[in-house]
Design an enzyme around this catalytic site. Structure first.
Site, PDB file in Angstrom:
ATOM      1  N   GLU A 176      44.332 -13.060 -35.721  1.00 19.00           N
ATOM      2  CA  GLU A 176      44.336 -14.157 -36.689  1.00 19.00           C
ATOM      3  C   GLU A 176      44.665 -13.674 -38.107  1.00 19.00           C
ATOM      4  O   GLU A 176      44.083 -12.713 -38.602  1.00 19.00           O
ATOM      5  CB  GLU A 176      42.955 -14.832 -36.688  1.00 19.00           C
ATOM      6  N   SER A 215      48.702 -20.769 -36.926  1.00 20.14           N
ATOM      7  CA  SER A 215      48.437 -20.109 -35.644  1.00 20.14           C
ATOM      8  C   SER A 215      49.250 -20.720 -34.515  1.00 20.14           C
ATOM      9  O   SER A 215      49.770 -20.003 -33.653  1.00 20.14           O
ATOM     10  CB  SER A 215      46.946 -20.188 -35.311  1.00 20.14           C
ATOM     11  N   HIS A 333      38.970 -15.382 -40.287  1.00 21.97           N
ATOM     12  CA  HIS A 333      39.291 -16.766 -40.646  1.00 21.97           C
ATOM     13  C   HIS A 333      38.233 -17.249 -41.628  1.00 21.97           C
ATOM     14  O   HIS A 333      37.041 -16.983 -41.459  1.00 21.97           O
ATOM     15  CB  HIS A 333      39.312 -17.656 -39.392  1.00 21.97           C
ATOM     16  N   ASP A 397      49.421 -13.601 -35.646  1.00 19.50           N
ATOM     17  CA  ASP A 397      50.025 -14.929 -35.532  1.00 19.50           C
ATOM     18  C   ASP A 397      50.816 -15.273 -36.794  1.00 19.50           C
ATOM     19  O   ASP A 397      51.893 -15.864 -36.743  1.00 19.50           O
ATOM     20  CB  ASP A 397      48.972 -16.002 -35.242  1.00 19.50           C
ATOM     21  N   HIS A 398      50.291 -14.872 -37.972  1.00 21.01           N
ATOM     22  CA  HIS A 398      50.943 -15.137 -39.255  1.00 21.01           C
ATOM     23  C   HIS A 398      50.195 -14.356 -40.325  1.00 21.01           C
ATOM     24  O   HIS A 398      49.158 -13.738 -40.058  1.00 21.01           O
ATOM     25  CB  HIS A 398      50.933 -16.643 -39.584  1.00 21.01           C
TER      26      HIS A 398
END
Length: 537
Positions: A176, A215, A333, A397-398
């Protein structure tokens, strides 16, 4: 993003109350105080408690009609042929500055309208003949036009693997919000010693770029190989909930058990629906994790996630069937809740302390913890029976945030990615690589022959050309080597050279050939989705 997250009130409220309670309290106090002041002011000016004088029906009707006309003209914004839209008031190359010119209520209403009306790339970037689009996207796969023989699925082609032995298992670990800016071996902060170590052991991609900033966009790229579009990711779209191509569907047809493991609630971002409808046979989420030791707003900690993953992978190995397991982390996150006493913050210089506030330093600790949990899992996995015949991919994911003055902030699409157990010796790959190149590359390493509609290149081929594509809100970037074409809504393409070392864009004269290739890829996703050209079979 604000509108999309309204569909998940439980996760959002937990994040807000656990990570931003003071901000919420201050905003509420401010709004209540402001309302009281405004009410008092209006009462003094117009006398809200005074008796209301009656007016004639004709006068009231005229007033109402005039008011509605003014509102209509205000909403339309112009007397021209086309009504106003956000792009008409954009004046800067900085997307944040452009967004400040928009009325907040209008922005939310516009986002809500677009949420239910998926954007068509042709309406934003311009049109191109479908045959030309198909020719260009086929050309850029590097497969040769002879490889495409199915006119009903224009991008479908036969791909043969480089590995010819017994097909291997596959584990993909999606980290993440982990950008290259946090990875020292990629020029970032020293927050990920475990990933740095893995980059020296496997096939490490030094110039890997995410396709988006969410995501679901990363899932879309890594699991389906689908190109990014200005619409929502296919994970959320109606027509891709069943029969859409994924590597899970492909591997399931090859006798694999296919599994998704997540520490939170798998319904978030519509993941569960998309996965179950497209090849995943087993979903393991928060309710399945045995005795989690630390539970945060987004679910079980990454350590608990990986402990459960070890259990699941061991069981899959013991079943004597090939398997594919997709593991998605969540500890890094907002609001960055992690177990105490595990992470020691890095030492910051005075300059860094002035640059990174307390909130950003909390993010850094969460990244350190996510890295720690990943490294602990990989070290353990190497001693497990399932390690020997399994290809592992660790990829983000990014990035955490995509901000800046550039039309597409390319440096914030730069992410880490490394393949372990690839059968290759340590390799530091300096080519520009897109997330959509990873699925065909993995299948090739696993020994899986396949007919697929993916446009990604098999990076096992030395002649695979370096290119990446990025969707940043309504702007689309296509990078080939160090040259970049950026498409904006209702504007002519812009050309730049990207300095990989300084991470800056320098405007250059338009390269029409590259602009055409960029437009073809920008249009392809919308065409493929609309015409069902990216189906599993």
């Amino acid at each position: 993003m604000f509108i999309e997250y309204l569909a998940y009130p439980n996760e959002v409220m937990k994040m807000l109350f656990n990570g931003h309670l003071l901000t919420l309290a201050l905003v509420c106090i401010f709004l209540i105080t402001l309302s009281k002041v405004c009410w008092t002011f209006l009462d003094k000016i117009i006398g809200l408690d005074k008796p209301i004088n009656r007016v004639s029906i004709i006068f009231a009707s005229l007033s109402c009609f005039t008011m509605l006309l003014v509102f209509f003209l205000g909403a339309r914004g112009t007397l021209g042929h086309r009504p106003i839209n956000p792009s008409l008031v954009y004046f800067s190359t900085d997307p944040l500055v452009n967004s400040l010119t928009l009325n907040s209520i209008y922005s939310v209403a516009h986002a809500y309208k677009q949420f239910g009306n998926e954007k068509n790339a042709a309406k934003l970037y311009g049109i191109m003949d479908n045959e030309k689009v198909i020719t260009l996207i086929r050309q850029e796969t590097g497969l040769g036009l002879h490889a495409f023989k199915d006119n009903t699925q224009p991008s479908r082609s036969l791909r043969l693997p480089v590995y010819q032995g017994k097909p291997k298992n596959l584990v993909i670990i999606l980290e993440e919000s982990l950008g290259a800016q946090f990875v020292s071996s990629l020029g970032g902060l020293p927050l990920t010693p475990e990933i740095d170590k893995l980059n020296k052991q496997g096939w490490a991609f030094k110039q890997l770029y995410a396709t988006g900033t969410r995501s679901v966009r990363g899932i879309e790229a890594v699991i389906t190989g689908f190109t990014p579009t200005p619409a929502r990711a296919v994970v959320k779209l109606d027509k891709s909930q069943q029969g859409f191509f994924t590597i899970a569907n492909l591997l399931k047809d090859n006798g694999y058990t296919t599994q998704f493991i997540y520490g939170g609630e798998s319904h978030f971002d519509n993941m569960k629906s998309f996965f179950l409808g497209n090849g995943f046979t087993d979903i393991v989420d928060f309710n399945d994790i045995i005795n989690p030791q630390f539970v945060a707003s987004w679910g079980a900690s990454d350590e608990d996630l990986f402990n459960q993953a070890d259990i699941e992978l061991t069981e899959l190995h013991n079943s004597n069937k090939p398997f594919f397991s997709f593991i998605f982390s969540s500890s890094n996150h907002d609001p960055f809740e992690i177990p105490e006493g595990i992470v020691t913050p890095i030492e910051y210089t005075a300059e860094q302390l002035s640059k990174y506030g307390s909130r950003e330093r909390m993010r850094h600790k969460a990244i350190q913890y996510a890295d720690y949990a990943l490294g602990k899992f990989i070290d353990n996995a190497k001693n497990r029976p399932y390690w020997k015949d399994t290809v592992f991919l660790v990829v983000a994911d990014h990035d955490a945030r995509a901000l800046g003055r550039d039309l597409v902030p390319i440096k914030n699409f730069h992410i880490p990615g490394v393949i372990l157990n690839s059968g290759k010796a340590y390799l530091s790959d300096e080519r520009v690589v897109s997330q959509i190149d990873l699925p065909p590359t993995l299948l090739s390493l696993m020994g899986i022959s396949n007919h697929s509609p993916m446009l990604g290149q098999d990076l096992n081929a030395s002649e695979a050309s370096g290119r990446a594509m990025m969707q940043y809100a309504e702007n689309f970037g296509y990078m080939q080597g160090d040259e970049v074409t950026i498409l904006q809504p209702h504007k002519t393409p812009s050309n730049f050279v990207y300095d990989l070392k300084e991470k800056t864009l320098v405007r250059t004269p338009l390269n029409q050939e590259l602009a055409d290739i960029a437009l073809a890829h920008a249009l392809w996703g919308s065409l493929a989705y609309k015409n069902a050209w990216f189906q599993h079979k």
